[in-house]
Motif scaffolding. Structure first.
Motif, PDB file in Angstrom:
ATOM      1  N   ARG A 174      28.969   6.332  32.371  1.00 10.88           N
ATOM      2  CA  ARG A 174      27.579   6.670  32.702  1.00 10.88           C
ATOM      3  C   ARG A 174      27.059   7.911  31.974  1.00 10.88           C
ATOM      4  O   ARG A 174      25.876   8.210  32.024  1.00 10.88           O
ATOM      5  CB  ARG A 174      27.429   6.840  34.199  1.00 10.88           C
ATOM      6  CG  ARG A 174      28.246   7.984  34.797  1.00 10.88           C
ATOM      7  CD  ARG A 174      28.094   7.997  36.301  1.00 10.88           C
ATOM      8  NE  ARG A 174      28.924   9.034  36.903  1.00 10.88           N
ATOM      9  CZ  ARG A 174      29.032   9.207  38.212  1.00 10.88           C
ATOM     10  NH1 ARG A 174      28.393   8.415  39.035  1.00 10.88           N
ATOM     11  NH2 ARG A 174      29.792  10.165  38.693  1.00 10.88           N
ATOM     12  N   ARG A 175      27.969   8.654  31.341  1.00 13.37           N
ATOM     13  CA  ARG A 175      27.524   9.842  30.569  1.00 13.37           C
ATOM     14  C   ARG A 175      27.975   9.672  29.121  1.00 13.37           C
ATOM     15  O   ARG A 175      28.546   8.647  28.758  1.00 13.37           O
ATOM     16  CB  ARG A 175      28.172  11.098  31.145  1.00 13.37           C
ATOM     17  CG  ARG A 175      27.693  11.420  32.547  1.00 13.37           C
ATOM     18  CD  ARG A 175      28.195  12.779  32.973  1.00 13.37           C
ATOM     19  NE  ARG A 175      29.635  12.836  33.116  1.00 13.37           N
ATOM     20  CZ  ARG A 175      30.403  13.855  32.743  1.00 13.37           C
ATOM     21  NH1 ARG A 175      29.858  14.904  32.150  1.00 13.37           N
ATOM     22  NH2 ARG A 175      31.711  13.845  32.938  1.00 13.37           N
ATOM     23  N   ASP A 176      27.752  10.725  28.293  1.00 16.77           N
ATOM     24  CA  ASP A 176      28.223  10.615  26.906  1.00 16.77           C
ATOM     25  C   ASP A 176      29.414  11.545  26.674  1.00 16.77           C
ATOM     26  O   ASP A 176      29.733  11.896  25.539  1.00 16.77           O
ATOM     27  CB  ASP A 176      27.090  10.895  25.902  1.00 16.77           C
ATOM     28  CG  ASP A 176      26.512  12.281  26.063  1.00 16.77           C
ATOM     29  OD1 ASP A 176      27.014  13.042  26.933  1.00 16.77           O
ATOM     30  OD2 ASP A 176      25.554  12.611  25.339  1.00 16.77           O
ATOM     31  N   GLU A 177      30.061  11.916  27.763  1.00 12.02           N
ATOM     32  CA  GLU A 177      31.196  12.828  27.671  1.00 12.02           C
ATOM     33  C   GLU A 177      32.232  12.386  28.713  1.00 12.02           C
ATOM     34  O   GLU A 177      31.866  12.043  29.838  1.00 12.02           O
ATOM     35  CB  GLU A 177      30.697  14.227  28.037  1.00 12.02           C
ATOM     36  CG  GLU A 177      31.575  15.347  27.602  1.00 12.02           C
ATOM     37  CD  GLU A 177      31.023  16.669  28.152  1.00 12.02           C
ATOM     38  OE1 GLU A 177      31.833  17.552  28.429  1.00 12.02           O
ATOM     39  OE2 GLU A 177      29.784  16.771  28.332  1.00 12.02           O
ATOM     40  N   LEU A 178      33.502  12.402  28.293  1.00  8.38           N
ATOM     41  CA  LEU A 178      34.540  11.948  29.221  1.00  8.38           C
ATOM     42  C   LEU A 178      35.033  13.091  30.101  1.00  8.38           C
ATOM     43  O   LEU A 178      35.042  14.252  29.684  1.00  8.38           O
ATOM     44  CB  LEU A 178      35.720  11.362  28.436  1.00  8.38           C
ATOM     45  CG  LEU A 178      35.413  10.106  27.613  1.00  8.38           C
ATOM     46  CD1 LEU A 178      36.598   9.768  26.714  1.00  8.38           C
ATOM     47  CD2 LEU A 178      35.077   8.931  28.522  1.00  8.38           C
ATOM     48  N   ARG A 179      35.471  12.740  31.298  1.00  7.20           N
ATOM     49  CA  ARG A 179      36.047  13.712  32.212  1.00  7.20           C
ATOM     50  C   ARG A 179      37.573  13.747  32.055  1.00  7.20           C
ATOM     51  O   ARG A 179      38.236  14.687  32.491  1.00  7.20           O
ATOM     52  CB  ARG A 179      35.693  13.269  33.644  1.00  7.20           C
ATOM     53  CG  ARG A 179      36.217  14.109  34.753  1.00  7.20           C
ATOM     54  CD  ARG A 179      35.806  13.485  36.084  1.00  7.20           C
ATOM     55  NE  ARG A 179      34.363  13.496  36.260  1.00  7.20           N
ATOM     56  CZ  ARG A 179      33.684  14.559  36.685  1.00  7.20           C
ATOM     57  NH1 ARG A 179      34.310  15.661  36.993  1.00  7.20           N
ATOM     58  NH2 ARG A 179      32.381  14.503  36.823  1.00  7.20           N
ATOM     59  N   ASP A 199      26.486   6.351  28.233  1.00  2.00           N
ATOM     60  CA  ASP A 199      25.213   6.467  28.975  1.00  2.00           C
ATOM     61  C   ASP A 199      24.783   5.147  29.617  1.00  2.00           C
ATOM     62  O   ASP A 199      23.591   4.822  29.656  1.00  2.00           O
ATOM     63  CB  ASP A 199      24.086   6.943  28.028  1.00  2.00           C
ATOM     64  CG  ASP A 199      24.423   8.277  27.396  1.00  2.00           C
ATOM     65  OD1 ASP A 199      24.806   9.195  28.126  1.00  2.00           O
ATOM     66  OD2 ASP A 199      24.325   8.375  26.150  1.00  2.00           O
ATOM     67  N   THR A 200      25.766   4.397  30.071  1.00  2.00           N
ATOM     68  CA  THR A 200      25.457   3.050  30.556  1.00  2.00           C
ATOM     69  C   THR A 200      25.987   2.838  31.973  1.00  2.00           C
ATOM     70  O   THR A 200      27.112   3.225  32.278  1.00  2.00           O
ATOM     71  CB  THR A 200      26.063   1.997  29.585  1.00  2.00           C
ATOM     72  OG1 THR A 200      25.550   2.256  28.275  1.00  2.00           O
ATOM     73  CG2 THR A 200      25.717   0.586  30.009  1.00  2.00           C
ATOM     74  N   LYS A 222      22.596  -1.145  32.034  1.00  2.00           N
ATOM     75  CA  LYS A 222      21.368  -0.410  31.709  1.00  2.00           C
ATOM     76  C   LYS A 222      21.756   0.884  30.998  1.00  2.00           C
ATOM     77  O   LYS A 222      22.627   1.628  31.482  1.00  2.00           O
ATOM     78  CB  LYS A 222      20.610  -0.099  32.993  1.00  2.00           C
ATOM     79  CG  LYS A 222      19.305   0.618  32.759  1.00  2.00           C
ATOM     80  CD  LYS A 222      18.613   0.742  34.086  1.00  2.00           C
ATOM     81  CE  LYS A 222      17.399   1.603  34.010  1.00  2.00           C
ATOM     82  NZ  LYS A 222      16.804   1.728  35.319  1.00  2.00           N
ATOM     83  N   ASN A 223      21.112   1.110  29.859  1.00  2.93           N
ATOM     84  CA  ASN A 223      21.291   2.388  29.173  1.00  2.93           C
ATOM     85  C   ASN A 223      20.363   3.394  29.852  1.00  2.93           C
ATOM     86  O   ASN A 223      19.137   3.205  29.861  1.00  2.93           O
ATOM     87  CB  ASN A 223      20.957   2.240  27.678  1.00  2.93           C
ATOM     88  CG  ASN A 223      21.176   3.550  26.939  1.00  2.93           C
ATOM     89  OD1 ASN A 223      20.616   4.599  27.292  1.00  2.93           O
ATOM     90  ND2 ASN A 223      22.015   3.498  25.908  1.00  2.93           N
ATOM     91  N   ILE A 224      20.945   4.447  30.411  1.00  5.38           N
ATOM     92  CA  ILE A 224      20.112   5.330  31.230  1.00  5.38           C
ATOM     93  C   ILE A 224      19.289   6.310  30.386  1.00  5.38           C
ATOM     94  O   ILE A 224      18.383   6.962  30.888  1.00  5.38           O
ATOM     95  CB  ILE A 224      20.936   6.093  32.296  1.00  5.38           C
ATOM     96  CG1 ILE A 224      22.145   6.770  31.679  1.00  5.38           C
ATOM     97  CG2 ILE A 224      21.368   5.179  33.435  1.00  5.38           C
ATOM     98  CD1 ILE A 224      22.803   7.747  32.619  1.00  5.38           C
TER      99      ILE A 224
END
Ligand code: NDP
Length: 314
Positions: A174-179, A199-200, A222-224
């Motif tokens: 859901r973001r463009d960075e991994l945790r 971002d999806t 959905k691309n947020i």
């Protein structure tokens, strides 16, 4: 007030194995089965990695067999959910609403639950393409395409494991960075079979049902950032957004780690409260397998039996 030498809270492989061993030690254990009798395996289909079943066994069937085996030696199940415990008293108290049960010792085996996305299609196709456990179900996706949801260590680990079977694995985050930790990230990024979709979010899981046979076919995504919705065809969906130990009942009563998993002492199942033992996924966020849970269930019953003997109770 009903009184038992051992009360077991939770009825997955850990709880029912503890019940089997406690029953064979003639402790007449009482098992509170909770909201999901049989635990997480009851929401899977084929279990192929539980030793002793060369052809595999259905998850719900395996749990029914475990319960029957424990009952054969005198274990008793109540299909009720414990609402409160009081371990400060002797004997300890286990409450189900207004009914209070007394126990000399308690074995906690309330397990953990995979976090889910809470989508309608996810529920409908769980076990029919949707899974929350790559170790359990990855094998069914040989040469197929799957998606993994999440950006933490669980998602990286599941995706990497799935490349042993699947021809392509897409990690949808859901973001463009991994945790996830650097090492797990790098392992996934370097793997040629893994692709990332940033971002999806998943809006739903879609599939078909023919003559009662269900099969997922694609995801609605959905691309947020762009707000664009689109379909994405995959054969399987693995939810890798983490697990939550079922320990709300024991908060401020039993020692837990920062993620809410019960801490046990050394190689034993002893908790910080004398006479209270913990086994299975509620105290294990590393292995999380039915067979390892059953193993610690056996340990908890032996620990409880010896503890009771030391107190002159059993
Ligand atoms: P984490 O909480 O670390 O990560 C969960 C991931 O799922 C995050 O990327 C989060 O996104 C995403 N997520 C959460 N909820 C949703 C949602 N509703 N929709 C979409 N995405 C969602 O959990 P993990 O299970 O990955 O890890 C838990 C702990 O266990 C960590 O300490 C980890 O290091 C450890 N672990 C270690 C392993 C190992 O060492 N082999 C293997 C597995 C776990 P966002 O980033 O945006 O919050």
């Amino acid at each position: 007030m009903e009184h038992r030498k051992v009360i077991i809270i939770g009825s997955g492989p850990a709880g029912l194995t503890a019940a089997l061993y406690a029953a064979r030690a003639e402790l007449k254990p009482l098992v509170f089965e909770g909201a999901q009798p049989g635990g997480q395996l009851t929401i899977t289909t084929d279990v192929e990695n539980y030793p002793g079943f060369p052809e595999g066994i259905m998850g719900p069937k395996l749990m029914d067999e475990m319960r029957a085996q424990a009952q054969r030696f005198g274990a008793e199940s109540k299909f009720e959910t414990v609402t409160k415990v009081d371990f400060s008293k002797t004997p300890k108290e286990v409450h189900v609403g207004d009914t209070i049960y007394q126990a000399d010792s308690v074995i906690i085996s309330t397990g953990a639950s995979a976090k889910l996305l809470n989508l309608e299609g996810e529920k409908k196709f769980m076990g029919y393409g949707v899974s929350a456990c790559a170790t359990c179900d990855g094998f069914f996706f040989k040469d197929l395409e799957v998606a993994v949801i999440g950006g933490g260590d669980t998602a990286m680990e599941e995706a990497t494991f799935l490349t042993k079977f699947a021809k392509k694995v897409t990690i949808i985050h859901r973001r463009d960075e991994l945790r996830a930790s650097k090492i797990m990230q790098e392992r996934a990024i370097k793997n040629p079979k893994i692709e990332f979709m940033w971002d999806t979010v998943v809006e739903d899981v879609v599939g078909e049902e023919n003559n009662g046979v269900k099969k997922m076919t694609h995801l609605k995504l959905k691309n947020i950032k762009t707000d664009e919705s689109f379909d994405f065809s995959v054969d399987g969906l693995f939810i890798g957004i983490g697990h939550r130990p079922n320990t709300d009942l024991f908060r401020d009563i039993i020692d837990m780690d920062e993620n809410g998993y019960i801490t046990t002492k050394g190689k034993s199942t002893y908790t910080n409260v004398d006479g209270v033992f913990a086994c299975g996924d509620v105290q294990d966020h590393i292995y999380r397998q039915a067979v390892s849970a059953a193993g610690t269930g056996c340990m908890a019953a032996i620990d409880a039996e010896r503890w009771l003997a030391d107190k002159g109770i059993a």
